[in-house]
Design a protein around this motif. Sequence first.
Motif, mmCIF file in Angstrom:
data_model
loop_
_atom_site.group_PDB
_atom_site.id
_atom_site.type_symbol
_atom_site.label_atom_id
_atom_site.label_comp_id
_atom_site.label_asym_id
_atom_site.label_seq_id
_atom_site.Cartn_x
_atom_site.Cartn_y
_atom_site.Cartn_z
ATOM 1 N N GLY A 523 0.610 -1.265 -0.174
ATOM 2 C CA GLY A 523 -0.173 -0.034 0.058
ATOM 3 C C GLY A 523 0.859 1.301 0.033
ATOM 4 O O GLY A 523 0.118 2.354 -0.009
ATOM 5 N N HIS A 561 -0.927 4.850 -12.716
ATOM 6 C CA HIS A 561 -1.351 4.273 -11.271
ATOM 7 C C HIS A 561 -0.720 5.377 -10.228
ATOM 8 O O HIS A 561 -1.186 5.888 -9.037
ATOM 9 N N VAL A 565 -2.158 7.735 -7.320
ATOM 10 C CA VAL A 565 -2.009 7.660 -5.903
ATOM 11 C C VAL A 565 -1.602 8.978 -5.138
ATOM 12 O O VAL A 565 -1.952 9.304 -4.330
ATOM 13 N N LYS A 568 -4.530 10.934 -4.989
ATOM 14 C CA LYS A 568 -5.484 10.269 -4.024
ATOM 15 C C LYS A 568 -6.849 10.245 -4.923
ATOM 16 O O LYS A 568 -7.904 10.613 -4.185
ATOM 17 N N LEU A 570 -7.798 7.065 -6.032
ATOM 18 C CA LEU A 570 -8.077 5.729 -6.182
ATOM 19 C C LEU A 570 -9.080 5.352 -5.054
ATOM 20 O O LEU A 570 -9.981 4.361 -5.356
ATOM 21 N N SER A 571 -9.304 5.957 -3.957
ATOM 22 C CA SER A 571 -10.063 5.493 -3.305
ATOM 23 C C SER A 571 -10.886 6.391 -2.206
ATOM 24 O O SER A 571 -10.140 7.463 -1.904
ATOM 25 N N MET A 574 -9.300 7.200 1.286
ATOM 26 C CA MET A 574 -8.087 7.917 1.722
ATOM 27 C C MET A 574 -8.565 9.294 2.333
ATOM 28 O O MET A 574 -9.453 9.853 2.023
ATOM 29 N N TRP A 581 0.349 11.658 3.639
ATOM 30 C CA TRP A 581 0.160 10.336 3.270
ATOM 31 C C TRP A 581 -0.032 9.441 4.639
ATOM 32 O O TRP A 581 1.220 9.383 5.140
ATOM 33 N N ASP A 585 -4.180 6.147 4.659
ATOM 34 C CA ASP A 585 -4.148 5.908 3.330
ATOM 35 C C ASP A 585 -3.385 4.886 2.674
ATOM 36 O O ASP A 585 -3.621 4.157 1.685
ATOM 37 N N HIS A 589 -5.349 2.183 0.231
ATOM 38 C CA HIS A 589 -4.389 2.208 -1.085
ATOM 39 C C HIS A 589 -4.491 0.488 -1.238
ATOM 40 O O HIS A 589 -4.651 0.057 -2.433
ATOM 41 N N GLU A 590 -3.977 -0.374 -0.093
ATOM 42 C CA GLU A 590 -3.703 -1.448 -0.329
ATOM 43 C C GLU A 590 -5.026 -2.374 -0.743
ATOM 44 O O GLU A 590 -5.126 -3.266 -1.562
ATOM 45 N N TRP A 592 -7.931 -1.050 -2.002
ATOM 46 C CA TRP A 592 -8.148 -0.762 -3.423
ATOM 47 C C TRP A 592 -7.330 -1.751 -4.335
ATOM 48 O O TRP A 592 -8.011 -2.180 -5.417
#
Length: 606
Positions: A523, A561, A565, A568, A570-571, A574, A581, A585, A589-590, A592
Amino acid sequence: MSDLVYSIENIFSTEAREGALGQKDAEKYYIAPYQRGYKWGATNPNDAVWLLISDINDAFTGDEEEYYLQYITVKNNELDGVRVLEVIDGQQRLTTLTLLFAVIGHLLKDPKPAISAHKLKYGVRDKVDDFLGHYIYSDIDRLLETSWEELIEKHPEYNLQDIFYMYNAVQCIKNRLSEHESLLEFHQFLNERVMLIFNVIEKGNLASEKVFSNLNTNKVELTSTELVKGLLLTRAGREKGTDKNDRHFKEILELRSTMGRQWDEIENWSESADIRTFYFSKYSEPMEGIITLLAYAFKYTPEKSKNKYSLFNFFQAQIKREGISAQTFFNKLRQIYHLLKDWYESPKIHNMLGYILFHKGAQFSLSSLIPLMEIDKIALQKKLSQQILQVMDFDVSDLSYGEENTRIHQVLLFINVFATDTQFNFTELEDRKWSLEHIFPQNPDFLPTKLAHRDLELLNKLLPSDWEARVRSKLTLEFAEDIAENKITELASKINSDSCELTNEEKGLVYYSINKVKLNSIGNMALLSGSDNSSNSNGLFDAKRHNIVDLISRGSFVPKHTYDVFAKLLSQEMESDLTIWSEKDIDAHESWMIKRIEEIKGDMVK
């Protein structure tokens, strides 16, 4: 049908079966009046005669299976009722070989005439012919013991440029080879394993003078690919019918011209940067990659000897011994080209095949492509999917930097390649050497000396609740208990304030306390090129984010990607704050990544 390549022994042979002269019913080679005289230097190491001997000897001592000289180009002709091969290009080389065999015969005290004896005729140079016949072919021993001045005094008619250079050449050859420790073996190597490319000008109305003036004089050694091209184009033009009159000369030229254009099309395609990288990055000559594929299709096995001409030797043996036509090889070459081109231009196959070729630890090779060429597109995609799923068959959540770097790279590349249905840029991946980037830095000097409120807020999110106990166990090994407690109290006071300055010792203690498992988990990882990774240094998240935006604005290729990241995107789990970070987060991230990987895998098995 004459061969394209002959051993030096067979170049001078009049035997009909193997010899270049014999196959054309010719008695000798003819040097026409329009040719310049013999003018190869022989007095210093950079002169042509000296270099020729050195190159052949290097091949001999290096135990090369074969050594290839450049072309000689000849044309059928008749001289005084005798069939000859008129030398259009290569007379310097042919004359030097004639002199070389004569001197070796002298050094070996061989009573038989050299294989090159009486095989060379100089037009309108009667004195040169006389010199060759009187000394080179018949009395080389006496010539080698005679100075130039003595020779000219005895034969003033020999005071000619051609003869002067020939005289110097034989003296050079004698001096270079008289102390050779393995002259007999060298002679055998020269006879049997030094090869000469033999180009015969077919019937036609081109004057020899015009052919000569248009020949390429580049003396760079031919590549294996160039030799294969010459072999296939030469043979294919002669294969239809057994009667040499079955195919008109003009038709042969048209066929070769068409094949030549098709060859150039394939070669130009393979030379383009993206294709070179995608398929042939391991080959200095991209076209040689396609030729290797063609050979694999016909059960080629690379030679352990690493002979640089092994590909050419394979095709020549298949044509001469196995009876496979050159046209068959050429048709297969075109088929392979069209398949590779179609795969590259199909986004889905492109991405699947590219991932197989470029992921860390990839074992895929050119030979692995051959079975894929024998199935249709649907079966091909299924086969590639199976191979990709085998690569990705592990638990992503268990990965840790330093222990599983190869698999972390495989995961990150997988997400980048299959993030969309568009064609992925593998050239950037290969050229820029992507490396693993810690989103939150892992090195002890990542912290600035001065910490603002945001920095301290981030630190408190990364430090575990028992950080003071961890630091205490470390400090009591180095200091007295009261000193250790004072240091802990002072550090706690600083990181709980609105701003502070940390000493190098305090920064080390903070780093020691941070959860390394989280920092090294999947992550906290992304991909960047090696140079871009270095430009991030050990900055905190906000500094890295600004640097990545700057890199993109300057044209650097940042993987999608990685950009997502640091933005921010992706999810929703977060934190909304783009300046930090946190551990939250990293976890988001992991989660996602695990979900996205399963979605991609699911699409592959449908």
